[in-house]
Design an enzyme around this catalytic site. Structure first.
Site, PDB file in Angstrom:
ATOM      1  N   ALA A  65      61.380 -37.521 -35.990  1.00 10.70           N
ATOM      2  CA  ALA A  65      59.970 -36.952 -35.782  1.00 10.70           C
ATOM      3  C   ALA A  65      59.840 -36.670 -34.399  1.00 10.70           C
ATOM      4  O   ALA A  65      60.656 -37.429 -32.904  1.00 10.70           O
ATOM      5  CB  ALA A  65      59.243 -38.044 -36.323  1.00 10.70           C
ATOM      6  N   GLY A 108      63.656 -39.168 -38.554  1.00 11.79           N
ATOM      7  CA  GLY A 108      63.473 -37.938 -39.707  1.00 11.79           C
ATOM      8  C   GLY A 108      64.143 -37.249 -40.070  1.00 11.79           C
ATOM      9  O   GLY A 108      63.810 -37.005 -40.755  1.00 11.79           O
ATOM     10  N   GLU A 111      66.205 -38.759 -42.211  1.00 11.40           N
ATOM     11  CA  GLU A 111      65.057 -38.894 -43.670  1.00 11.40           C
ATOM     12  C   GLU A 111      64.786 -37.165 -44.184  1.00 11.40           C
ATOM     13  O   GLU A 111      65.325 -37.766 -45.752  1.00 11.40           O
ATOM     14  CB  GLU A 111      64.083 -39.582 -43.077  1.00 11.40           C
ATOM     15  CG  GLU A 111      64.247 -40.855 -43.030  1.00 11.40           C
ATOM     16  CD  GLU A 111      62.907 -41.806 -42.147  1.00 11.40           C
ATOM     17  OE1 GLU A 111      62.255 -40.978 -41.107  1.00 11.40           O
ATOM     18  OE2 GLU A 111      62.638 -42.894 -42.917  1.00 11.40           O
ATOM     19  N   GLU A 131      65.019 -45.757 -35.351  1.00  9.78           N
ATOM     20  CA  GLU A 131      63.000 -45.820 -35.111  1.00  9.78           C
ATOM     21  C   GLU A 131      63.167 -46.998 -34.707  1.00  9.78           C
ATOM     22  O   GLU A 131      62.136 -47.329 -33.737  1.00  9.78           O
ATOM     23  CB  GLU A 131      62.108 -46.394 -36.413  1.00  9.78           C
ATOM     24  CG  GLU A 131      62.407 -44.357 -36.823  1.00  9.78           C
ATOM     25  CD  GLU A 131      63.566 -43.949 -37.726  1.00  9.78           C
ATOM     26  OE1 GLU A 131      64.566 -44.909 -37.633  1.00  9.78           O
ATOM     27  OE2 GLU A 131      63.040 -43.047 -38.422  1.00  9.78           O
TER      28      GLU A 131
END
Ligand SMILES: CC(C)=CC(=O)SCCNC(=O)CCNC(=O)[C@H](O)C(C)(C)COP(=O)(O)OP(=O)(O)OC[C@H]1O[C@@H](n2cnc3c(N)ncnc32)[C@H](O)[C@@H]1OP(=O)(O)O
Length: 257
Positions: A65, A108, A111, A131
């Site tokens: 992200a 992300g 993911e 993260e």
């Protein structure tokens, strides 16, 4: 629709989405996820498309992200906005999606690859959920999908240490379906996608739905579900065609009906 952060192409019966924010290693911001969803909406609605390939660059599938976009957010903004609901839509699609991963698939990015149905990875691919290094935890399914894919021990190792795993470890752990040389990544992903797109679409969608059921229900419920779905496919012309083609020693000509 004009896309700015992804490239959207049709190759035969395959829809291809290429993440395209090279300056930020394909960091996933709101615009990019919106465009991925819009592109998939188009492919889902297009009867001519039987499979989707999602890919990035040679250096990065996606480095996570967008940290710069997230950095200043407060708890109420993050909680009330619930932007990962938009990301989750990618994991709820009906047509099969193959992630063709080269380079970094982190946070992300990992993911997003796991929201796809399976991952074909280049020999330079690296996976991780870093993260924890940022003072947070995975928020787009990392603790859930990674644990289902590779088990508790390895998921704990990756999420708690924030380390990356190389592609050999990722394949051995069950995260990656196949490893291919970097130069052949797209050709191999398209070959797999073409093979899927040549099947009967109802049977492909039902196989995907049935496999995904295995993660949500008990074994007995899953087996019952599979048998109902299996029986229902005998109502299709494609079942007649597939079995006739086998006995007549020819290739089936599926019409998706
Ligand atoms: C989904 C949820 C809930 C959370 C997340 O995903 S949090 C993000 C998790 N990902 C990471 O923590 C990885 C962050 N990136 C890195 O650690 C490194 O960039 C690297 C190891 C992937 C690659 O290192 P390298 O030295 O080769 O490249 P950089 O100079 O560091 O990066 C190039 C360029 O891209 C920008 N970048 C990279 N990742 C992100 C990101 N996740 N968000 C925003 N921007 C990112 C990096 O800042 C640099 O751009 P600038 O030179 O303009 O700063």
């Amino acid at each position: 629709m004009a896309y700015e952060t992804v490239i959207v192409e049709v190759k035969g019966k395959v829809g291809v989405i290429t993440l395209n924010r090279p300056q930020a290693l394909n960091a996933l911001n709101g615009q990019l996820i919106g465009e991925v969803n819009a592109a998939i909406d188009g492919f889902e609605a297009d009867a001519g498309i039987g499979c989707i390939v999602l890919t990035g660059s040679e250096k990065a599938f996606a480095a996570g992200a967008d940290i710069k976009e997230m950095q200043g957010r407060t708890f109420p903004e993050t909680y009330l906005d619930d932007k990962f609901e938009t990301w989750d839509r990618i994991g709820r699609r009906r047509k099969p999606i193959i992630a063709a991963v080269a380079g970094f698939a982190l946070g992300g990015g990992c993911e997003l690859a796991m929201m796809c149905d399976f991952i074909i990875a280049a020999d330079n691919a690296k996976f991780g959920q870093p993260e924890i290094n940022l003072g947070v935890i995975p928020g787009a399914g990392g603790t859930q999908r990674l644990t289902r894919a590779i088990g508790k021990a390895k998921a704990m190792d990756l999420c708690l240490t924030g380390r990356m795993m190389d592609v050999v470890e990722a394949e051995r752990a069950g995260l990656v379906a196949r490893i291919v040389p970097l130069a052949e990544l797209m050709a191999e992903a398209l070959k797999a996608a073409d093979a899927i797109a040549a099947k009967s679409l109802p049977s492909v969608l039902m196989a995907k739905e049935s496999i995904n059921r295995a993660f949500e229900v008990t074994l007995n419920e899953g087996l019952r579900f599979e048998r109902r779905i299996f029986s229902s496919l005998f109502a299709t012309q494609d079942q007649k065609e597939g079995m006739a083609a086998f006995t007549e020693k020819r290739k089936p000509d599926f019409k998706n009906g």
